[in-house]
Every structure is written in C-alpha cells, then in structure tokens.
Design a protein around this motif. Sequence first.
Motif, mmCIF file in Angstrom:
data_model
loop_
_atom_site.group_PDB
_atom_site.id
_atom_site.type_symbol
_atom_site.label_atom_id
_atom_site.label_comp_id
_atom_site.label_asym_id
_atom_site.label_seq_id
_atom_site.Cartn_x
_atom_site.Cartn_y
_atom_site.Cartn_z
ATOM 1 N N LEU A 115 -15.796 -7.525 -18.744
ATOM 2 C CA LEU A 115 -16.257 -6.905 -17.540
ATOM 3 C C LEU A 115 -14.841 -6.226 -16.990
ATOM 4 O O LEU A 115 -13.847 -6.741 -17.215
ATOM 5 N N ARG A 116 -15.141 -5.327 -16.053
ATOM 6 C CA ARG A 116 -14.185 -4.792 -15.077
ATOM 7 C C ARG A 116 -14.612 -4.932 -13.882
ATOM 8 O O ARG A 116 -15.630 -4.583 -13.497
ATOM 9 N N VAL A 117 -13.606 -5.330 -13.190
ATOM 10 C CA VAL A 117 -14.036 -5.769 -11.503
ATOM 11 C C VAL A 117 -13.196 -5.051 -10.584
ATOM 12 O O VAL A 117 -11.910 -5.025 -10.658
ATOM 13 N N THR A 118 -13.904 -4.443 -9.703
ATOM 14 C CA THR A 118 -13.015 -3.737 -8.705
ATOM 15 C C THR A 118 -13.477 -3.952 -7.421
ATOM 16 O O THR A 118 -14.644 -4.075 -7.096
ATOM 17 N N TRP A 119 -12.558 -4.400 -6.640
ATOM 18 C CA TRP A 119 -12.573 -4.754 -4.943
ATOM 19 C C TRP A 119 -12.525 -3.431 -4.326
ATOM 20 O O TRP A 119 -11.218 -2.882 -4.155
ATOM 21 N N TYR A 120 -13.518 -3.076 -3.480
ATOM 22 C CA TYR A 120 -13.281 -1.766 -2.605
ATOM 23 C C TYR A 120 -13.042 -2.129 -1.130
ATOM 24 O O TYR A 120 -12.946 -1.322 -0.517
ATOM 25 N N GLY A 121 -12.948 -3.323 -0.804
ATOM 26 C CA GLY A 121 -12.869 -3.814 0.656
ATOM 27 C C GLY A 121 -13.962 -4.592 1.044
ATOM 28 O O GLY A 121 -15.199 -4.510 0.380
ATOM 29 N N TYR A 122 -13.642 -5.369 1.956
ATOM 30 C CA TYR A 122 -14.766 -6.333 2.721
ATOM 31 C C TYR A 122 -15.421 -7.245 1.598
ATOM 32 O O TYR A 122 -14.679 -7.858 0.684
ATOM 33 N N PRO A 163 -2.087 1.732 5.218
ATOM 34 C CA PRO A 163 -2.854 1.348 4.308
ATOM 35 C C PRO A 163 -2.120 1.218 2.818
ATOM 36 O O PRO A 163 -2.854 0.321 2.179
ATOM 37 N N LYS A 164 -1.159 1.641 2.705
ATOM 38 C CA LYS A 164 -0.549 1.796 1.386
ATOM 39 C C LYS A 164 0.262 0.373 1.327
ATOM 40 O O LYS A 164 0.443 -0.058 0.234
ATOM 41 N N GLU A 165 0.357 -0.151 2.571
ATOM 42 C CA GLU A 165 1.239 -1.474 2.506
ATOM 43 C C GLU A 165 0.379 -2.688 2.755
ATOM 44 O O GLU A 165 0.935 -3.695 2.763
ATOM 45 N N ALA A 166 -0.720 -2.312 2.934
ATOM 46 C CA ALA A 166 -1.716 -3.649 3.408
ATOM 47 C C ALA A 166 -2.240 -4.446 2.066
ATOM 48 O O ALA A 166 -2.251 -3.645 0.907
ATOM 49 N N ALA A 167 -2.468 -5.493 2.202
ATOM 50 C CA ALA A 167 -2.960 -6.409 1.077
ATOM 51 C C ALA A 167 -4.276 -6.257 1.071
ATOM 52 O O ALA A 167 -5.251 -7.188 1.465
ATOM 53 N N HIS A 168 -4.794 -5.330 0.801
ATOM 54 C CA HIS A 168 -6.239 -4.683 0.802
ATOM 55 C C HIS A 168 -6.348 -3.610 0.079
ATOM 56 O O HIS A 168 -5.669 -2.624 0.044
ATOM 57 N N PRO A 169 -7.635 -3.044 -0.720
ATOM 58 C CA PRO A 169 -7.799 -1.775 -1.001
ATOM 59 C C PRO A 169 -7.577 -0.694 0.054
ATOM 60 O O PRO A 169 -7.952 -0.817 1.011
ATOM 61 N N ARG A 170 -7.157 0.467 -0.362
ATOM 62 C CA ARG A 170 -7.353 1.466 0.539
ATOM 63 C C ARG A 170 -8.607 2.286 0.369
ATOM 64 O O ARG A 170 -9.493 1.924 -0.730
#
Length: 258
Positions: free
Chosen positions: A8-15, A50-57
């Motif tokens: 699998l490839r897993v990507t988190w986009y946010g929320y 956003p570039k510094e947030a611990a969250h996907p842009r």
Amino acid sequence: MTVRHDDLRVTWYGYATARIESEDGTVAYTDPGRYGVLTGEWTPPGGGNPKEAAHPRATDHRPMDADLVLVTHDHHYDSAGIERVAADDATVVVYDGVDPAGIERDVKPLKDLPFEVVRVDETDHVAVDGVGDVWSVPAYNDPDGPHANDDGAVPHPKGLGVGYRFTVGANDTSVFWPGDSDALAAFAELDASLFLANISGSVCMSGAEAAALADRMDPDLVVPIHYNTQAFLEADSASFASDVAKRGVPVALDESAE
C-alpha cells in the motif's frame, strides 16, 4: 510525502482524508473533504505558515480515482469531497446514521450522489467487488469516559458514527480507521495491519490514548491522521510518534502531502 506499507501507499491530505492505494491500482479514501483540505484553501489555525505546520499543505485535489469511499458520520460527510475523489464506478459506504438533511452545511442528499451508495449499520460486513472487505464497528465517546462533560454529554454519542476495518489490494492488507471515537476496548481485538490513528484528543482519543491502543492492537504500522486541521484538533504528532515507537510499534508521520 507518501508512506509505503506492505503493498500500500498511504497519503494523508488533512482532516480525516486518507488515500490508500495498493500496487494493483485499487484506491480507497476515508472521509474525504471539509475545511479546504481538498480544494487548496486550508490554512493553519492562527494563520501560521502552511509549510511549517505539522499537517499536509492543502492541495486542489480532484483525481476521481477512488474505487471505495468510506464515510463514518455526519461530521465527516462532504458530498463535494466525495465527488472530487470518487471514480464513476466507485462504491461509497456510508453509515446508516449519516443524515444529510440534518447537516447544517451545503451537502447533497445521498440519493443525488452519482455512485453506488451502500448503507451500513454498526456491525455490518460488506464485500466490495474488486476492492476488498469492509467491516463497520461502533465508534463513540463513552459518557463515563475521558471526553464526556460532567453531565455525561459527549460530542459523539453511541449511534452517531462508526469506524471501519477494511482490506485493500491483492494482498488483502487490512486497515483500521476508527473515525471519531474514544479508544474503545473492542478496538484492541481487531486484526489490522495498518492503524490510521485519530489523535486529536478534544473530541476523540488523544495521542496518549491512541498510543496505548496501538500497543494493545499491535499493528504492523501506525499512521496518525485527523489532527491540527483546526484549533480544536491540536495535537503533538512528534510526541505521539515517539510514544508509539517506544512501545515497539512501527509508526510514520505523513505531514507534507502536496
């Protein structure tokens, strides 16, 4: 960044939006949309960089490639998000308790979605052709638990939502997404290779509670999602990852989706 696990490839986009793709090209999404995470409009709480947030842009993401879309409860139902990710022949699995008519946002009725929609109760088992198996499990805040008010009121009472244990790909790799819930004892009995941990804390399990659950579940990999999208979802993902790793459970952060 995309996390690789088994086939699998897993990507988190946010929320609550995670994309899971197997080597054979099968694609599943959990709770797609809301808060601008799929439209490129999300900004960190407090207006940070956003570039510094611990969250996907945020990204303007409209792949329409999903074979399977899973919706856990009203708070995560976003018809526009579903339409951004679902392929024409997608199967959309939606908990019976989801009622678009009662949602105070601009969402479509389920009957107006141009996909096969399958409704499930709290303990259903659905076999999705070409994708895998989907099991629904009760997900909620215990009125006597850590996320209840003094009077027992909770943001997610029993019956509001579910979690999903599902398989994807030729290897039938198992994934567990609890939705918005406490770290319920029943979750520890699930056999899941990949645990998509909800660590936001204020309305569901905290990072410490999710780490303890991961220790009991003993998955092959933990990837946290559903945190830092809004101020009330603030969490320390680095501390969570350290806690899980100290318990001998593999863990990965995916905070830089583009």
